[in-house]
Design a protein around this motif. Structure first.
Motif, mmCIF file in Angstrom:
data_model
loop_
_atom_site.group_PDB
_atom_site.id
_atom_site.type_symbol
_atom_site.label_atom_id
_atom_site.label_comp_id
_atom_site.label_asym_id
_atom_site.label_seq_id
_atom_site.Cartn_x
_atom_site.Cartn_y
_atom_site.Cartn_z
ATOM 1 N N LYS A 43 53.147 37.904 19.821
ATOM 2 C CA LYS A 43 51.922 37.294 20.305
ATOM 3 C C LYS A 43 50.708 38.038 20.954
ATOM 4 O O LYS A 43 51.209 39.007 21.580
ATOM 5 C CB LYS A 43 52.231 36.274 21.354
ATOM 6 N N SER A 44 49.735 37.716 20.462
ATOM 7 C CA SER A 44 48.608 38.634 21.325
ATOM 8 C C SER A 44 47.602 37.479 21.922
ATOM 9 O O SER A 44 47.067 36.791 21.416
ATOM 10 C CB SER A 44 47.755 39.321 20.266
ATOM 11 N N VAL A 45 47.315 37.974 23.160
ATOM 12 C CA VAL A 45 46.923 36.878 24.054
ATOM 13 C C VAL A 45 46.032 37.384 25.101
ATOM 14 O O VAL A 45 45.873 38.401 25.105
ATOM 15 C CB VAL A 45 48.081 35.917 25.132
ATOM 16 N N ARG A 46 44.795 36.571 25.308
ATOM 17 C CA ARG A 46 43.900 36.924 26.373
ATOM 18 C C ARG A 46 44.156 36.429 27.921
ATOM 19 O O ARG A 46 44.099 35.265 27.976
ATOM 20 C CB ARG A 46 42.418 36.420 25.834
ATOM 21 N N GLY A 47 44.980 37.411 28.378
ATOM 22 C CA GLY A 47 45.024 37.112 29.952
ATOM 23 C C GLY A 47 44.096 37.125 30.789
ATOM 24 O O GLY A 47 42.841 37.515 30.446
ATOM 25 N N THR A 48 44.319 36.695 31.961
ATOM 26 C CA THR A 48 43.185 36.852 33.343
ATOM 27 C C THR A 48 43.774 38.059 34.063
ATOM 28 O O THR A 48 44.962 38.299 34.362
ATOM 29 C CB THR A 48 43.202 35.590 33.948
ATOM 30 N N ILE A 49 42.885 38.547 34.660
ATOM 31 C CA ILE A 49 43.291 39.371 35.849
ATOM 32 C C ILE A 49 43.794 38.850 37.096
ATOM 33 O O ILE A 49 43.096 37.773 37.688
ATOM 34 C CB ILE A 49 41.937 40.012 36.544
ATOM 35 N N SER A 50 45.000 39.091 37.422
ATOM 36 C CA SER A 50 45.641 38.349 38.480
ATOM 37 C C SER A 50 46.389 39.161 39.398
ATOM 38 O O SER A 50 47.013 38.835 40.274
ATOM 39 C CB SER A 50 46.831 37.511 37.899
ATOM 40 N N ASN A 51 46.222 40.365 39.122
ATOM 41 C CA ASN A 51 47.057 41.397 40.128
ATOM 42 C C ASN A 51 46.179 41.637 41.399
ATOM 43 O O ASN A 51 44.938 41.114 41.371
ATOM 44 C CB ASN A 51 47.150 42.893 39.361
ATOM 45 N N ARG A 52 46.627 42.122 42.559
ATOM 46 C CA ARG A 52 45.834 42.334 43.626
ATOM 47 C C ARG A 52 44.751 43.432 43.419
ATOM 48 O O ARG A 52 45.214 44.515 42.937
ATOM 49 C CB ARG A 52 46.712 43.037 44.773
ATOM 50 N N LEU A 53 43.541 43.110 43.943
ATOM 51 C CA LEU A 53 42.494 44.007 43.797
ATOM 52 C C LEU A 53 42.350 44.920 45.018
ATOM 53 O O LEU A 53 42.739 44.535 46.153
ATOM 54 C CB LEU A 53 41.279 43.086 43.622
ATOM 55 N N LYS A 54 41.700 46.204 44.757
ATOM 56 C CA LYS A 54 41.412 46.826 45.932
ATOM 57 C C LYS A 54 40.574 46.453 46.953
ATOM 58 O O LYS A 54 39.596 45.143 46.665
ATOM 59 C CB LYS A 54 40.581 48.233 45.457
ATOM 60 N N PRO A 55 40.704 46.297 48.417
ATOM 61 C CA PRO A 55 39.856 45.559 49.367
ATOM 62 C C PRO A 55 38.480 45.845 49.038
ATOM 63 O O PRO A 55 37.772 44.764 49.424
ATOM 64 C CB PRO A 55 40.288 46.249 50.632
ATOM 65 N N ALA A 63 31.096 42.375 42.539
ATOM 66 C CA ALA A 63 31.812 43.249 41.985
ATOM 67 C C ALA A 63 33.301 42.402 41.336
ATOM 68 O O ALA A 63 33.867 42.849 40.378
ATOM 69 C CB ALA A 63 32.394 44.330 42.975
ATOM 70 N N LEU A 64 33.665 41.536 42.281
ATOM 71 C CA LEU A 64 34.739 40.638 41.906
ATOM 72 C C LEU A 64 34.801 39.943 40.615
ATOM 73 O O LEU A 64 35.447 39.818 39.665
ATOM 74 C CB LEU A 64 35.336 39.540 43.085
ATOM 75 N N ASN A 65 33.512 39.534 40.374
ATOM 76 C CA ASN A 65 33.061 38.505 39.215
ATOM 77 C C ASN A 65 33.233 39.473 37.833
ATOM 78 O O ASN A 65 33.795 39.098 37.074
ATOM 79 C CB ASN A 65 31.839 38.002 39.442
ATOM 80 N N ASN A 66 32.638 40.639 38.196
ATOM 81 C CA ASN A 66 32.577 41.595 37.166
ATOM 82 C C ASN A 66 33.973 42.087 36.480
ATOM 83 O O ASN A 66 34.392 42.108 35.566
ATOM 84 C CB ASN A 66 31.704 42.826 37.440
ATOM 85 N N GLU A 67 34.913 42.053 37.606
ATOM 86 C CA GLU A 67 36.336 42.564 37.530
ATOM 87 C C GLU A 67 37.092 41.447 36.795
ATOM 88 O O GLU A 67 37.771 41.811 35.682
ATOM 89 C CB GLU A 67 37.029 42.853 38.769
ATOM 90 N N VAL A 68 36.956 40.261 37.310
ATOM 91 C CA VAL A 68 37.833 39.202 36.547
ATOM 92 C C VAL A 68 37.180 38.811 35.275
ATOM 93 O O VAL A 68 37.850 38.000 34.631
ATOM 94 C CB VAL A 68 37.714 37.906 37.522
ATOM 95 N N GLU A 69 36.167 39.073 35.069
ATOM 96 C CA GLU A 69 35.544 38.616 33.674
ATOM 97 C C GLU A 69 35.984 39.581 32.522
ATOM 98 O O GLU A 69 35.876 39.302 31.449
ATOM 99 C CB GLU A 69 33.993 38.942 33.538
#
Length: 341
Positions: A43-55, A63-69
């Motif tokens: 399977k090839s899937v498009r997942g989301t960013i769900s790991n812990r991000l830097k403070p 910046a958070l929006n840019n990262e999760v996009e």
């Protein structure tokens, strides 16, 4: 006798529970005879960013929006039942070997003599009965299904002893047995345990078991073969690789073996309601890797080597449970040589 004179720098024991790989099939609960091998799907899937991000990113909404996009693109192996299949069939064999009195390698005759006296004494007083009961329970309760056991509506385990002239068969409703309980058994579990104990306590006999398990998990549901450890996946390659043999989904023999020897309820924290991990696999340091914890440490003098170095040289252990544990590690097998320098 001084310790230096009976130190075995070369000491090894072969494992006495030898499972095959487990092969996976799909079938219908009401028609178990028509089972088809399960294969892996990519399977090839498009997942989301769900790991812990830097403070810094967490505090900056833009910046958070840019990262999760950013797309988290993944290619993985998967395995599932067919659309008309509601039952996973897992098949494997298990060989139980005797010969515990004989190390597969030992370079010190004095140590070997002391070890054999200790094992002979244990076999005469305990006869491998306690360990065999726990191995039989882990077959009957289908612990070897691991993740596939959870959420199953029904689980049937069929066991056949294949030794010529001593054939025997058993059936177990796995959901009637609690995998965290190593004490409650049934007449059939005791019967299977008798055969396992007889083989383990023999000098050179063996028991050959054929084990087939049916788990009703639901039509087209995911099932879980073993995951391969790939050290260098490389950029752009699959992030999860599952185990297969000649195209058939399978479970590693090592994973089945780990389930069989998950019988240790004798470690100090077992009776602590908070710290207990339930039965853990027999390991020299009581290692449970998914918890990142060793439950038997040399500092607490509860590890295999602390017990074994004394017991094999004629020392007495404080509890019979400690002897069960030592014998469990010997059934597991391994290289336990002690440097004489």
């Amino acid at each position: 006798m001084a310790k230096k004179e009976n130190t075995a720098s070369v000491l090894a024991f072969e494992k006495k529970l030898v499972p095959s790989d487990g092969y996976m099939y799909g079938c219908q609960w009401d028609n178990k005879s028509e089972a088809a091998p399960l294969s892996l799907n990519e399977k090839s899937v498009r997942g989301t960013i769900s790991n812990r991000l830097k403070p810094a990113l967490q505090k900056d909404p833009a910046a958070l929006n840019n990262e999760v996009e950013k797309p988290n693109l993944q290619t993985v192996d998967a395995c599932s039942l067919g659309t008309e299949q509601d039952t996973l069939k897992l098949h494997f064999t298990l060989k139980v070997l005797g010969g515990l009195k004989q190390p597969s390698a030992c370079n010190n005759a004095a140590f070997k003599e002391g070890y054999q006296q200790a094992v002979s004494s244990y076999l005469e007083t305990q006869g491998m009965r306690e360990l065999a009961k726990r191995y039989a329970l882990n077959i009957a309760n289908a612990r070897f299904l691991w993740r596939n056991r959870f959420g199953a509506e029904a689980i049937l385990v069929q066991v056949k002893a294949l030794n010529k002239g001593a054939e025997q068969s058993w059936e177990f409703d796995a959901l009637e047995l609690n995998p965290r309980d190593m004490e409650v058994t049934t007449a059939d579990v005791e019967s299977l345990a008798d055969r396992i104990a007889s083989a383990l306590s023999s000098d050179n006999d063996f028991l050959m078991l054929d084990i087939t398990c049916y788990a009703k998990v639901g039509k087209a549901q995911d099932v879980y073969p073993s995951e391969e450890l790939v050290l260098d996946k490389g950029k752009g390659n699959k992030s999860k690789i599952l185990y297969s043999v000649d195209g058939m989904a399978a479970m590693h023999s090592q994973k089945l073996g780990n389930a069989m020897r998950t019988i240790d309820t004798w470690y100090p924290e077992h009776d602590d309601a908070v710290a207990s991990a339930g039965p853990i696999a027999i390991e020299p340091y009581g290692a449970v890797t998914n918890l990142g914890k060793a439950f038997r440490t040399p500092a607490d003098k509860q590890d295999f080597y602390t017990f074994f170095d004394s017991w094999a040289r004629g020392g007495e252990l404080a509890r019979v449970e400690d002897e069960h544990y030592v014998m469990g590690v010997l059934v597991r097998g391994g290289v336990f040589g002690e440097s004489d320098k």
